[in-house]
Write a protein that holds these residues in place. Structure first.
Motif, short mmCIF file in Angstrom:
data_model
loop_
_atom_site.label_atom_id
_atom_site.label_comp_id
_atom_site.label_asym_id
_atom_site.label_seq_id
_atom_site.Cartn_x
_atom_site.Cartn_y
_atom_site.Cartn_z
N THR A 266 -2.69 8.68 -8.28
CA THR A 266 -2.53 9.64 -7.17
C THR A 266 -2.70 9.14 -5.89
OG1 THR A 266 -3.13 11.25 -9.07
CG2 THR A 266 -2.75 11.83 -6.75
N LEU A 267 -3.69 8.41 -5.53
CA LEU A 267 -3.98 7.89 -4.22
C LEU A 267 -2.77 6.98 -3.75
CD1 LEU A 267 -5.84 8.52 -1.60
CD2 LEU A 267 -7.29 6.72 -2.74
N ASP A 268 -2.59 6.30 -4.74
CA ASP A 268 -1.32 5.14 -4.70
C ASP A 268 -0.14 5.70 -3.83
OD1 ASP A 268 -2.96 3.07 -5.16
OD2 ASP A 268 -2.32 2.71 -7.08
N THR A 269 0.28 6.80 -3.98
CA THR A 269 1.32 7.39 -3.51
C THR A 269 1.23 7.81 -2.04
OG1 THR A 269 0.78 9.73 -3.96
CG2 THR A 269 1.93 8.25 -5.70
N TYR A 270 0.10 7.68 -1.43
CA TYR A 270 -0.01 7.77 -0.08
C TYR A 270 -0.64 6.80 0.87
CZ TYR A 270 -0.34 12.64 -1.69
OH TYR A 270 -0.21 14.04 -2.30
N VAL A 271 -1.15 5.55 0.14
CA VAL A 271 -1.43 4.53 0.82
C VAL A 271 -0.65 3.45 0.34
CG1 VAL A 271 -3.76 4.85 0.65
CG2 VAL A 271 -3.07 3.53 -1.11
N ARG A 272 -0.62 2.35 1.49
CA ARG A 272 0.28 1.22 1.17
C ARG A 272 -0.12 0.02 0.91
NH1 ARG A 272 4.18 2.92 6.58
NH2 ARG A 272 3.80 5.30 6.10
N THR A 273 -0.20 -0.50 -0.55
CA THR A 273 -1.13 -1.67 -1.09
C THR A 273 -0.43 -2.92 -0.31
OG1 THR A 273 -1.46 -0.33 -2.87
CG2 THR A 273 -1.59 -2.84 -3.02
N GLN A 274 -1.55 -3.68 0.08
CA GLN A 274 -0.91 -5.09 0.67
C GLN A 274 -1.27 -5.93 -0.55
OE1 GLN A 274 0.32 -4.98 4.20
NE2 GLN A 274 0.48 -2.99 3.20
N VAL A 275 -0.51 -6.52 -1.24
CA VAL A 275 -0.72 -6.91 -2.71
C VAL A 275 -1.50 -8.26 -2.29
CG1 VAL A 275 0.28 -7.95 -4.57
CG2 VAL A 275 1.07 -5.80 -3.79
N ASP A 276 -1.02 -9.18 -1.46
CA ASP A 276 -1.55 -10.52 -1.19
C ASP A 276 -2.84 -10.59 -0.92
OD1 ASP A 276 0.77 -11.39 -2.42
OD2 ASP A 276 1.92 -12.09 -0.49
N ALA A 277 -3.15 -9.42 0.13
CA ALA A 277 -4.23 -9.59 0.98
C ALA A 277 -5.44 -8.68 0.26
CB ALA A 277 -4.13 -9.27 2.19
N ARG A 278 -4.86 -7.92 -0.70
CA ARG A 278 -5.76 -7.06 -1.59
C ARG A 278 -6.59 -5.92 -0.86
NH1 ARG A 278 -8.99 -11.06 -5.97
NH2 ARG A 278 -8.77 -8.90 -7.06
N PHE A 279 -5.65 -5.17 0.09
CA PHE A 279 -6.37 -4.10 0.78
C PHE A 279 -5.18 -2.94 0.96
CE2 PHE A 279 -4.78 -6.16 4.23
CZ PHE A 279 -4.23 -5.33 5.21
N ASP A 280 -5.62 -1.88 1.09
CA ASP A 280 -4.59 -0.65 1.47
C ASP A 280 -4.44 -0.26 2.74
OD1 ASP A 280 -4.27 -0.62 -1.48
OD2 ASP A 280 -5.49 0.95 -1.83
N VAL A 281 -3.64 0.34 3.29
CA VAL A 281 -3.24 0.92 4.29
C VAL A 281 -3.16 2.32 4.54
CG1 VAL A 281 -1.84 1.05 6.46
CG2 VAL A 281 -2.49 -1.34 5.42
N LEU A 282 -3.63 3.11 5.24
CA LEU A 282 -3.42 4.67 5.15
C LEU A 282 -2.73 4.56 6.84
CD1 LEU A 282 -3.46 7.47 4.32
CD2 LEU A 282 -5.62 7.66 5.24
N ALA A 283 -1.43 4.90 6.89
CA ALA A 283 -0.93 4.87 8.10
C ALA A 283 -1.20 6.27 8.81
CB ALA A 283 0.75 4.77 8.05
N SER A 284 -0.77 6.67 10.22
CA SER A 284 -1.00 7.62 10.86
C SER A 284 0.49 8.33 10.86
CB SER A 284 -1.65 7.49 12.35
OG SER A 284 -0.55 6.54 13.14
N ASP A 285 0.58 9.23 11.38
CA ASP A 285 1.79 10.40 11.32
C ASP A 285 2.98 9.40 12.01
OD1 ASP A 285 3.54 12.05 11.18
OD2 ASP A 285 2.89 13.49 12.82
N GLU A 286 4.08 9.33 11.37
CA GLU A 286 5.24 8.56 11.92
C GLU A 286 6.38 9.42 12.26
OE1 GLU A 286 4.07 4.29 9.35
OE2 GLU A 286 5.87 5.52 8.69
N ASP A 287 6.36 10.70 12.16
CA ASP A 287 7.32 11.73 12.27
C ASP A 287 7.49 12.05 13.89
OD1 ASP A 287 9.34 13.64 12.44
OD2 ASP A 287 8.22 14.93 10.94
N ALA A 288 8.43 11.37 14.48
CA ALA A 288 8.62 11.69 15.92
C ALA A 288 8.66 13.14 16.33
CB ALA A 288 9.87 10.88 16.47
#
Length: 438
Positions: A266-288
């Motif tokens: 479920t959490l995977d649908t909110y974070v962006r997996t960096q497959v090769d570097a083996r970590f996830d990214v949680l981005a800030s708001d991108e809606d202008a």
């Protein structure tokens, strides 16, 4: 001992600071307490021993007191007093690797004896009784590092492993830093990257630190953009099949109160997996067009959830140190990382930040902070770099210099494979320095 093995002199300056002198080289060692300082000093001497393939000798100096220390390549060490010191008793000390006992003389410590010295002696007494770990360690063989670099690696490959020299000092140093990064944590840890000036290298530093930890620790690492509105961490990360952000996760936190819907998938649908570097990214708001912001309460709710899934969270911060979520992240931090390019304006912003954090009551966290100075070009101002290093060495616990890397200039997604060896090595040093304090 062979005359080719350089002898070190260790000046104990306090219970947390020492200087290791080897020939013309001087290495400052800083630790959180006397026991950690002992371990760091022993490890510095062990690197000499590992490089030479034989025990290395050092002289520990504190005030007018001097006493020898011998460290073996496998990390075993023995400490004794000066020959002139009166001997009171002798204790058998078991060798943790080979088993037979050796004899170590002990005597009353002089009044000026530092906690580091007593910690060394206490460790020797503790080693007298072998444990199950001693039994497992006595198997040997499997943990011996194999050289992969330099002439040592070439010899091993050429002989098919029949001749397998130990790694050279450079490679052994890298292996040591990797072990420090991989050390076990007894609880989730939060690292916060700070500088209130834009363009200070915060976002890039967050990604490089997360990539180093993620690659070496095997995942469970998150890079989190804690800007109150919009940051660029999500843009600098590798592409993901969705564009959800921290705002979306915050709105859907109730999903994670249901055991059936609160798994990693479920959490995977909110974070962006960096497959090769083996970590996830949680981005800030991108809606202008959005008007919502992340405040302190929102940060605390997100932080409480994410601690359930990640061992390490590395938080990128915005430029407004008065924002409530900015202050909340500092309050939650187990370790601060202060970043600055080697420029007057960026460094002054970092120094101003540290003064402000002390005024806000975060002096203890500032004392243990790690400063990273990054070169803004391929030809940085070395005099300015030295001056900035001297300043931040006095107000934080350590300073690490990171080189200029042309692959990071364009501001696009970070290509970790394109990083120079020097950049990788520098960020390994940053990660190891941070890990020592977690």
């Amino acid at each position: 001992m062979s005359s080719t093995t350089p002898e070190a002199t260790v000046h104990i300056l306090s219970s947390t600071v020492a200087e290791v002198h080897v020939g013309s080289e001087v290495e400052e060692v800083v630790a959180a307490d006397s026991r950690a300082l002992r371990d760091r000093v022993v490890e510095e001497i062990r690197l000499l021993a590992a490089s030479a393939g034989e025990p290395a000798r050092a002289t520990l100096v504190e005030g007018s007191s001097r006493w020898p220390l011998v460290v073996h390549p496998d990390g075993r060490f023995a400490e004794s007093l000066e020959p002139a010191a009166p001997v009171v008793e002798q204790e058998p000390v078991a060798d943790a690797v080979s088993g037979p006992a050796t004899t170590v003389a002990s005597a009353p410590a002089p009044a000026s004896s530092a906690p580091t010295r007593s910690a060394l002696s206490a460790s020797s007494r503790d080693a007298a009784r072998p444990t199950v770990q001693d039994l497992l360690d006595s198997r040997g063989g499997g943990d011996r590092p194999r050289a992969t670099e330099g002439w040592q690696g070439a010899v091993r490959r050429a002989t098919g492993g029949a001749i397998s020299p130990r790694p050279g000092r450079s490679e052994q140093s890298r292996l040591d830093r990797e072990k420090r990064v991989q050390r076990r944590l007894d609880a989730p840890r939060t690292i916060v990257v700070l500088n209130p000036k834009g363009g200070a290298h915060k976002t890039t530093s967050t990604l490089l630190l997360a990539a180093t930890f993620g690659t070496l620790r095997g995942g469970a690492t998150l890079a989190w953009d804690n800007n109150e509105t919009r940051g660029t961490l999500g843009w600098r990360a590798q592409n993901a099949p969705h564009h959800r952000t921290a705002v979306d996760l915050l709105e859907d936190l109730d999903r994670f109160s249901d055991p059936d819907g609160s798994g990693l998938a479920t959490l995977d649908t909110y974070v962006r997996t960096q497959v090769d570097a083996r970590f996830d990214v949680l981005a800030s708001d991108e809606d202008a067009a959005a008007s919502s912001t992340i405040d302190a309460a929102a940060f605390d709710r997100l932080h409480g959830l994410l601690r359930r899934y990640y061992r390490l969270m590395i938080i990128d911060t915005g430029n407004n140190m008065r924002a409530s979520n900015w202050i909340a992240s500092v309050a939650a931090a187990d370790q601060l990382v202060i970043v600055s390019t080697v420029r007057e304006d960026t460094a002054a912003s970092a120094a101003w930040l540290l003064d402000g954090l002390r005024e806000k009551g975060f002096g203890d966290k500032v004392d243990q902070a790690v400063t990273v100075l990054t070169a803004p070009s391929s030809r940085p101002d070395r005099r300015l770099e030295a001056r900035l290093s001297r300043h931040f060495e006095q107000v934080t616990s350590a300073v690490v210099i990171a080189p200029f890397d042309a692959s990071l200039v364009d501001g696009g997604p970070v290509d970790f494979d394109a990083l120079s060896p020097e950049t990788r090595d520098a960020w390994l040093t940053v990660a190891a320095t941070v890990a020592d304090r977690l």
